[in-house]
Design a protein around this motif. Structure first.
Motif, PDB file in Angstrom:
ATOM      1  N   GLY A  17     -52.685  41.188  -6.819  1.00 27.72           N
ATOM      2  CA  GLY A  17     -52.268  40.697  -8.125  1.00 27.72           C
ATOM      3  C   GLY A  17     -50.771  40.764  -8.326  1.00 27.72           C
ATOM      4  O   GLY A  17     -50.010  41.137  -7.431  1.00 27.72           O
ATOM      5  N   LEU A  18     -50.373  40.399  -9.521  1.00 30.68           N
ATOM      6  CA  LEU A  18     -48.953  40.326  -9.878  1.00 30.68           C
ATOM      7  C   LEU A  18     -48.826  40.659 -11.358  1.00 30.68           C
ATOM      8  O   LEU A  18     -49.677  40.278 -12.159  1.00 30.68           O
ATOM      9  N   TRP A  19     -47.748  41.366 -11.714  1.00 32.56           N
ATOM     10  CA  TRP A  19     -47.465  41.712 -13.103  1.00 32.56           C
ATOM     11  C   TRP A  19     -45.994  41.441 -13.375  1.00 32.56           C
ATOM     12  O   TRP A  19     -45.125  41.776 -12.555  1.00 32.56           O
ATOM     13  N   VAL A  20     -45.690  40.853 -14.531  1.00 30.98           N
ATOM     14  CA  VAL A  20     -44.313  40.580 -14.920  1.00 30.98           C
ATOM     15  C   VAL A  20     -44.039  41.244 -16.263  1.00 30.98           C
ATOM     16  O   VAL A  20     -44.788  41.044 -17.232  1.00 30.98           O
ATOM     17  N   TYR A  21     -42.973  42.029 -16.309  1.00 31.70           N
ATOM     18  CA  TYR A  21     -42.480  42.617 -17.546  1.00 31.70           C
ATOM     19  C   TYR A  21     -41.271  41.800 -17.997  1.00 31.70           C
ATOM     20  O   TYR A  21     -40.296  41.649 -17.249  1.00 31.70           O
ATOM     21  N   ILE A  75     -43.419  31.479 -10.635  1.00 32.46           N
ATOM     22  CA  ILE A  75     -43.407  32.763 -11.337  1.00 32.46           C
ATOM     23  C   ILE A  75     -42.493  33.755 -10.631  1.00 32.46           C
ATOM     24  O   ILE A  75     -41.710  34.467 -11.275  1.00 32.46           O
ATOM     25  N   LEU A  76     -42.573  33.819  -9.308  1.00 29.03           N
ATOM     26  CA  LEU A  76     -41.699  34.720  -8.554  1.00 29.03           C
ATOM     27  C   LEU A  76     -40.229  34.374  -8.774  1.00 29.03           C
ATOM     28  O   LEU A  76     -39.385  35.262  -8.977  1.00 29.03           O
ATOM     29  N   GLN A  77     -39.903  33.094  -8.733  1.00 25.20           N
ATOM     30  CA  GLN A  77     -38.518  32.669  -8.923  1.00 25.20           C
ATOM     31  C   GLN A  77     -38.025  33.013 -10.316  1.00 25.20           C
ATOM     32  O   GLN A  77     -36.922  33.555 -10.486  1.00 25.20           O
ATOM     33  N   THR A  87     -34.544  36.701 -13.584  1.00 25.25           N
ATOM     34  CA  THR A  87     -34.359  37.039 -14.997  1.00 25.25           C
ATOM     35  C   THR A  87     -33.816  38.453 -15.113  1.00 25.25           C
ATOM     36  O   THR A  87     -34.477  39.408 -14.694  1.00 25.25           O
ATOM     37  N   SER A  88     -32.629  38.579 -15.638  1.00 29.89           N
ATOM     38  CA  SER A  88     -31.985  39.886 -15.738  1.00 29.89           C
ATOM     39  C   SER A  88     -32.830  40.844 -16.559  1.00 29.89           C
ATOM     40  O   SER A  88     -33.328  40.499 -17.634  1.00 29.89           O
ATOM     41  N   ASN A  89     -33.021  42.042 -16.016  1.00 30.50           N
ATOM     42  CA  ASN A  89     -33.757  43.134 -16.678  1.00 30.50           C
ATOM     43  C   ASN A  89     -35.257  42.904 -16.772  1.00 30.50           C
ATOM     44  O   ASN A  89     -35.947  43.676 -17.448  1.00 30.50           O
ATOM     45  N   ALA A  90     -35.769  41.862 -16.139  1.00 32.77           N
ATOM     46  CA  ALA A  90     -37.223  41.740 -16.009  1.00 32.77           C
ATOM     47  C   ALA A  90     -37.675  42.701 -14.909  1.00 32.77           C
ATOM     48  O   ALA A  90     -36.862  43.240 -14.145  1.00 32.77           O
ATOM     49  N   LYS A  91     -38.983  42.926 -14.825  1.00 33.56           N
ATOM     50  CA  LYS A  91     -39.549  43.746 -13.758  1.00 33.56           C
ATOM     51  C   LYS A  91     -40.762  43.036 -13.175  1.00 33.56           C
ATOM     52  O   LYS A  91     -41.559  42.443 -13.905  1.00 33.56           O
ATOM     53  N   LEU A  92     -40.873  43.098 -11.857  1.00 33.47           N
ATOM     54  CA  LEU A  92     -41.933  42.394 -11.147  1.00 33.47           C
ATOM     55  C   LEU A  92     -42.697  43.381 -10.272  1.00 33.47           C
ATOM     56  O   LEU A  92     -42.093  44.146  -9.514  1.00 33.47           O
ATOM     57  N   PHE A  93     -44.021  43.374 -10.385  1.00 35.46           N
ATOM     58  CA  PHE A  93     -44.880  44.212  -9.556  1.00 35.46           C
ATOM     59  C   PHE A  93     -45.880  43.316  -8.840  1.00 35.46           C
ATOM     60  O   PHE A  93     -46.450  42.402  -9.445  1.00 35.46           O
ATOM     61  N   LEU A  94     -46.101  43.590  -7.551  1.00 35.69           N
ATOM     62  CA  LEU A  94     -47.069  42.833  -6.767  1.00 35.69           C
ATOM     63  C   LEU A  94     -47.984  43.785  -6.023  1.00 35.69           C
ATOM     64  O   LEU A  94     -47.572  44.878  -5.624  1.00 35.69           O
TER      65      LEU A  94
END
Length: 317
Positions: A229-233, A131-133, A138-145
């Protein structure tokens, strides 16, 4: 689902995450069976407080027969994971495809994963890395941890530092660390985590990723922080389509030493996505962003002894 320990102070002044999942018999059965399986090779506690190995564990004492015990536990959990895999529950890929077609109105998937590093069960680690990779490339995605006790494994750290997209990380400020009010040697634990955080911030700077990676510290007065936790946009979305919630902390102890589990939730349901977004934004609203000045205050300078202790004890934190 939660990573909270459910003691009194978690319901008073300790920030954590909680998600209620209704009417999901397969998930409930999974965790019931997991508890039963782990209990089968655990100590039994008698009414007078004594502990002893059950009859099924004769000759598998974890202290005196460590190698045999670990192999036994590995075999038990490996077979459990195999039996409870989605592939086996649906028999084959044709059945899986048919199930999706028959339930085309479904918009949310939840699946549990487990990590038991001492027994070489690394399902959670493998899924988290993937998931992190995927998110970080991914261009323009956003990741929060969110990691209450900041101590990423080297694998997680390398993936994050190689990101091509925005990554925001929240952790506990020293005063929000659950060990801040501890006595004796344990009172230094927040300082050790602060030093690890400082070293990671230095890596962000050396990799010239400060425009993409931001570290935030939870600062709510008189509260401690235990949220994980983790969140992916997805690109173009204004709410997360994926979250992970449970006990793993993304840290070295969590991956290598502890028994952990969490669920991955993937959804296209806009109402649910916005609820998840509200939770994530609420957590980050109580934070301050870290910069170089953060670590220059007297209470954030660990000294030589604690710096050396951090290096020696990092795998335990």
């Amino acid at each position: 689902m939660s990573g909270a320990n459910l003691s009194d102070w978690y319901f008073v002044d300790r920030q954590d995450r909680y998600m209620m999942i209704r009417d999901c018999k397969l998930l409930a059965r999974f965790y019931q069976n997991l508890v039963d399986k782990v209990s089968s090779f655990s100590y039994e506690v008698s009414p007078d407080g004594r502990i002893a190995l059950g009859d099924k564990m004769r000759g598998l004492n974890p202290v005196h027969n460590t190698t045999r015990f670990r192999q036994h536990a590995h075999d038990q959990i490996s077979s459990f994971v195999e039996v409870h895999s989605l592939y086996n529950m649906l028999q084959d890929f044709d059945a899986a495809e048919e199930a999706l077609q028959d339930n085309s109105d479904l918009d949310t998937w939840i699946f549990p994963i487990i990590q038991m590093g001492p027994f070489d069960i690394v399902q959670d680690e493998e899924v988290t890395c993937q998931i992190l990779q995927d998110a970080s490339k991914t261009s323009n995605a956003k990741l929060f941890l969110s990691s209450a006790y900041f101590n990423f494994t080297q694998e997680y750290e390398d993936i994050i530092l190689d990101t091509d997209t925005d990554v925001d990380i929240i952790t506990a400020a020293p005063r929000a660390n659950g060990f801040f009010s501890a006595r004796g040697p344990m009172r230094h634990i927040p300082t050790l985590y602060s030093k690890i955080e400082e070293d990671f911030y230095a890596q962000i700077m050396s990799h010239k990723k400060q425009a993409l990676i931001r570290v935030h510290e939870y600062q709510q007065p008189n509260w401690t922080f235990h949220s994980k936790g983790l969140w992916v946009y997805a690109p173009g979305d204004n709410a997360p389509c994926l979250t992970m919630i449970g006990s793993p902390n993304f840290g070295r102890r969590s991956v290598k030493r502890d028994l952990e589990s969490q669920v991955v939730l993937l959804t296209q349901n806009m109402r649910l996505m916005h609820h998840i977004q509200e939770e994530q934004q609420r957590l980050f609203s109580e934070t301050e962003i870290v910069d170089e000045a953060t670590f220059n205050t007297p209470d954030r300078r660990p000294g030589l002894l604690l710096t050396l202790m951090t290096k020696c004890l990092q795998s335990l934190l």
